[in-house]
Design an enzyme around this catalytic site. Sequence first.
Site, PDB file in Angstrom:
ATOM      1  N   ARG A  64      -0.109  -1.208   2.974  1.00 46.26           N
ATOM      2  CA  ARG A  64      -0.941  -1.739   1.891  1.00 46.26           C
ATOM      3  C   ARG A  64      -2.280  -2.279   2.407  1.00 46.26           C
ATOM      4  O   ARG A  64      -3.304  -2.167   1.718  1.00 46.26           O
ATOM      5  CB  ARG A  64      -0.169  -2.858   1.178  1.00 46.26           C
ATOM      6  CG  ARG A  64      -0.848  -3.354  -0.079  1.00 46.26           C
ATOM      7  CD  ARG A  64       0.093  -4.244  -0.865  1.00 46.26           C
ATOM      8  NE  ARG A  64      -0.486  -4.661  -2.120  1.00 46.26           N
ATOM      9  CZ  ARG A  64      -0.575  -5.929  -2.512  1.00 46.26           C
ATOM     10  NH1 ARG A  64      -0.116  -6.896  -1.735  1.00 46.26           N
ATOM     11  NH2 ARG A  64      -1.103  -6.220  -3.684  1.00 46.26           N
ATOM     12  N   VAL A  72     -12.186  -1.227  -1.000  1.00 46.50           N
ATOM     13  CA  VAL A  72     -13.252  -2.221  -1.151  1.00 46.50           C
ATOM     14  C   VAL A  72     -14.369  -1.905  -0.157  1.00 46.50           C
ATOM     15  O   VAL A  72     -14.246  -2.175   1.031  1.00 46.50           O
ATOM     16  CB  VAL A  72     -12.691  -3.645  -0.934  1.00 46.50           C
ATOM     17  CG1 VAL A  72     -13.785  -4.687  -1.119  1.00 46.50           C
ATOM     18  CG2 VAL A  72     -11.527  -3.905  -1.894  1.00 46.50           C
ATOM     19  N   SER A  78     -13.065  -4.627   6.415  1.00 44.31           N
ATOM     20  CA  SER A  78     -13.585  -5.838   5.752  1.00 44.31           C
ATOM     21  C   SER A  78     -12.467  -6.748   5.255  1.00 44.31           C
ATOM     22  O   SER A  78     -12.626  -7.971   5.219  1.00 44.31           O
ATOM     23  CB  SER A  78     -14.522  -5.471   4.596  1.00 44.31           C
ATOM     24  OG  SER A  78     -13.830  -4.686   3.645  1.00 44.31           O
ATOM     25  N   ASN A  96      -5.120  -9.902  -3.503  1.00 43.93           N
ATOM     26  CA  ASN A  96      -4.751 -10.166  -2.108  1.00 43.93           C
ATOM     27  C   ASN A  96      -4.097 -11.521  -1.879  1.00 43.93           C
ATOM     28  O   ASN A  96      -3.212 -11.651  -1.027  1.00 43.93           O
ATOM     29  CB  ASN A  96      -6.000 -10.086  -1.216  1.00 43.93           C
ATOM     30  CG  ASN A  96      -6.547  -8.665  -1.111  1.00 43.93           C
ATOM     31  OD1 ASN A  96      -5.819  -7.693  -1.357  1.00 43.93           O
ATOM     32  ND2 ASN A  96      -7.817  -8.537  -0.754  1.00 43.93           N
ATOM     33  N   THR A 196       7.486   3.137  -2.917  1.00 43.82           N
ATOM     34  CA  THR A 196       8.851   3.427  -2.490  1.00 43.82           C
ATOM     35  C   THR A 196       9.310   2.390  -1.455  1.00 43.82           C
ATOM     36  O   THR A 196      10.494   2.322  -1.131  1.00 43.82           O
ATOM     37  CB  THR A 196       8.955   4.843  -1.886  1.00 43.82           C
ATOM     38  OG1 THR A 196      10.293   5.056  -1.442  1.00 43.82           O
ATOM     39  CG2 THR A 196       8.032   5.033  -0.683  1.00 43.82           C
TER      40      THR A 196
HETATM   41  C1  HEM Z   1      -2.035   2.731  -8.226  1.00 45.02           C
HETATM   42  C2  HEM Z   1      -2.425   1.492  -8.273  1.00 45.02           C
HETATM   43  C3  HEM Z   1      -1.742   0.376  -7.551  1.00 45.02           C
HETATM   44  C4  HEM Z   1      -1.464  -0.853  -8.067  1.00 45.02           C
HETATM   45  C5  HEM Z   1      -1.808  -1.354  -9.464  1.00 45.02           C
HETATM   46  C6  HEM Z   1      -0.782  -1.595  -7.042  1.00 45.02           C
HETATM   47  C7  HEM Z   1      -0.357  -2.921  -7.172  1.00 45.02           C
HETATM   48  C8  HEM Z   1       0.528  -3.533  -6.324  1.00 45.02           C
HETATM   49  C9  HEM Z   1       1.117  -4.816  -6.551  1.00 45.02           C
HETATM   50  C10 HEM Z   1       0.818  -5.712  -7.753  1.00 45.02           C
HETATM   51  C11 HEM Z   1       1.970  -5.071  -5.533  1.00 45.02           C
HETATM   52  C12 HEM Z   1       2.840  -6.303  -5.354  1.00 45.02           C
HETATM   53  C13 HEM Z   1       2.050  -7.364  -4.650  1.00 45.02           C
HETATM   54  C14 HEM Z   1       2.672  -8.741  -4.736  1.00 45.02           C
HETATM   55  O1  HEM Z   1       3.293  -9.076  -5.726  1.00 45.02           O
HETATM   56  O2  HEM Z   1       2.494  -9.516  -3.776  1.00 45.02           O
HETATM   57  C15 HEM Z   1       1.902  -3.951  -4.643  1.00 45.02           C
HETATM   58  C16 HEM Z   1       2.625  -3.831  -3.477  1.00 45.02           C
HETATM   59  C17 HEM Z   1       2.476  -2.778  -2.609  1.00 45.02           C
HETATM   60  N1  HEM Z   1       1.541  -1.768  -2.688  1.00 45.02           N
HETATM   61 FE1  HEM Z   1       0.489  -1.274  -4.316  1.00 45.02          FE
HETATM   62  N2  HEM Z   1      -0.647  -0.820  -5.928  1.00 45.02           N
HETATM   63  C18 HEM Z   1      -1.231   0.389  -6.194  1.00 45.02           C
HETATM   64  C19 HEM Z   1      -1.361   1.434  -5.291  1.00 45.02           C
HETATM   65  C20 HEM Z   1      -0.961   1.376  -3.988  1.00 45.02           C
HETATM   66  C21 HEM Z   1      -1.362   2.308  -2.977  1.00 45.02           C
HETATM   67  C22 HEM Z   1      -2.336   3.462  -3.196  1.00 45.02           C
HETATM   68  C23 HEM Z   1      -0.759   1.914  -1.822  1.00 45.02           C
HETATM   69  C24 HEM Z   1      -0.837   2.504  -0.438  1.00 45.02           C
HETATM   70  C25 HEM Z   1      -1.489   3.602  -0.129  1.00 45.02           C
HETATM   71  C26 HEM Z   1       0.049   0.762  -2.141  1.00 45.02           C
HETATM   72  C27 HEM Z   1       0.903   0.123  -1.280  1.00 45.02           C
HETATM   73  C28 HEM Z   1       1.681  -0.971  -1.606  1.00 45.02           C
HETATM   74  C29 HEM Z   1       2.779  -1.448  -0.785  1.00 45.02           C
HETATM   75  C30 HEM Z   1       3.303  -0.779   0.464  1.00 45.02           C
HETATM   76  C31 HEM Z   1       3.259  -2.604  -1.409  1.00 45.02           C
HETATM   77  C32 HEM Z   1       4.379  -3.529  -0.897  1.00 45.02           C
HETATM   78  C33 HEM Z   1       3.733  -4.500   0.081  1.00 45.02           C
HETATM   79  C34 HEM Z   1       4.666  -5.523   0.695  1.00 45.02           C
HETATM   80  O3  HEM Z   1       5.873  -5.534   0.470  1.00 45.02           O
HETATM   81  O4  HEM Z   1       4.121  -6.352   1.457  1.00 45.02           O
HETATM   82  N3  HEM Z   1      -0.135   0.444  -3.447  1.00 45.02           N
HETATM   83  N4  HEM Z   1       1.009  -3.026  -5.138  1.00 45.02           N
END
Ligand code: HEM
Length: 323
Positions: A64, A72, A78, A96, A196
Amino acid sequence: MDSFTYFKFKLCFTIFFFIHYGLASAQLSPNFYASSCPQALSTIKSVVDSVVSQERRMGASLLRLHFHDCFVNGCDGSVLLDNTTTFTGEKSAGGNINSLRGFKVVDRMKSHLERICPGVVSCADILAIAARDSVVALGGSSWTVRLGRRDSTTASLSAANSNLPSAFANITALTSLFSSKGLSAKDLVALSGSHTVGMARCTVFRARIYKETNINTAYAKSLKSNCPSSGGDSIISPLDTTPNAFDSSYYTNLLKLKGLLHSDQALFSGGGGFFDSQVKAYSANSASFFKDFGKAMIKMGNISPLTGSKGQIRTNCRKVNSG
Ligand code: HEM
Ligand SMILES: *[C@@H]1O[C@H](CO)[C@@H](O)[C@H](O)[C@H]1NC(C)=O
Ligand SMILES: *[C@@H]1O[C@H](CO)[C@@H](O)[C@H](O)[C@H]1NC(C)=O
């Protein structure tokens, strides 16, 4: 205009676009550190393997970080900068704060690299390599990371607030944000498959489980026990049924209306159309998901890199070099 004049115009435009857009990413190369720091990739991989074996979620967090860097102002490291007197860092942006993690792991990689090849490997490249190695460590397929990004000397809190996708976004907003980064609808579906792995906080899915109807009833019910209708904002739940494995079950869950975030379920409604069929395809064929995921990660990694003499190679990923 005659066809020769047309040809000259076309050639002119082609050269123009090549110079302005082609070269920037063409300068990224898989072999960028082959002679300047031959151990760069193995050094990063060994840190990833070690932290992921301690805590699987850290692989998700590192993946992530690269995404939040690239969206950004391009993949320029950054996201890693702390506040200074001249700018506020991106770490306190809405997407973030209390959420992004892995900064200490990046520091560990950077300090190893500074010992073996000082001033050579950029923080932006560390993030790109760590993202790939994390996916592999969690069971996904590999891709060839293009390298040669340099680090920014500034960060933008306001750009972070406006360029990171919201968990509440609909498919129109997601498609247009990704398109503004040169990423297609297909890239959006593939990259969303990152969910996933990893976890999300109650605050980002509360409205979905209490107010939405396109959610599996039993799934919503089970989530409520870990996410009260008020309070408990930072209690985490898995984004996927198998949050420690990089697999295609994210898509299979969407087919069952078990997407955790509104933005996840936005990819599948059951009403047909491009997104529904793409989700079905990835659910049925993890090899095609893995292949498209790698391609989309390379595209994402190509977003506006600083190359050549632009930017710098930070010695500490949290700070701009002094002097
Ligand atoms: C399509 C739009 C996307 C939205 C709206 C989104 C939003 C979010 C949100 C809200 C979380 C949970 C964060 C939290 O509650 O602390 C999350 C977790 C995560 N996102 Fe996304 N995300 C998107 C796309 C992506 C993409 C493109 C990637 C990587 C290429 C990604 C990788 C991850 C990963 C791996 C997590 C889990 C992180 C962890 O457990 O520390 N996401 N995302
Ligand atoms: C960075 O600055 C922002 C805005 O002033 C502030 O909210 C945040 O707490 C600061 N972060 C740190 C780690 O000091
Ligand atoms: C999608 O979200 C945008 C921005 O929040 C909003 O303006 C638009 O009306 C929404 N579109 C649909 C179809 O709901």
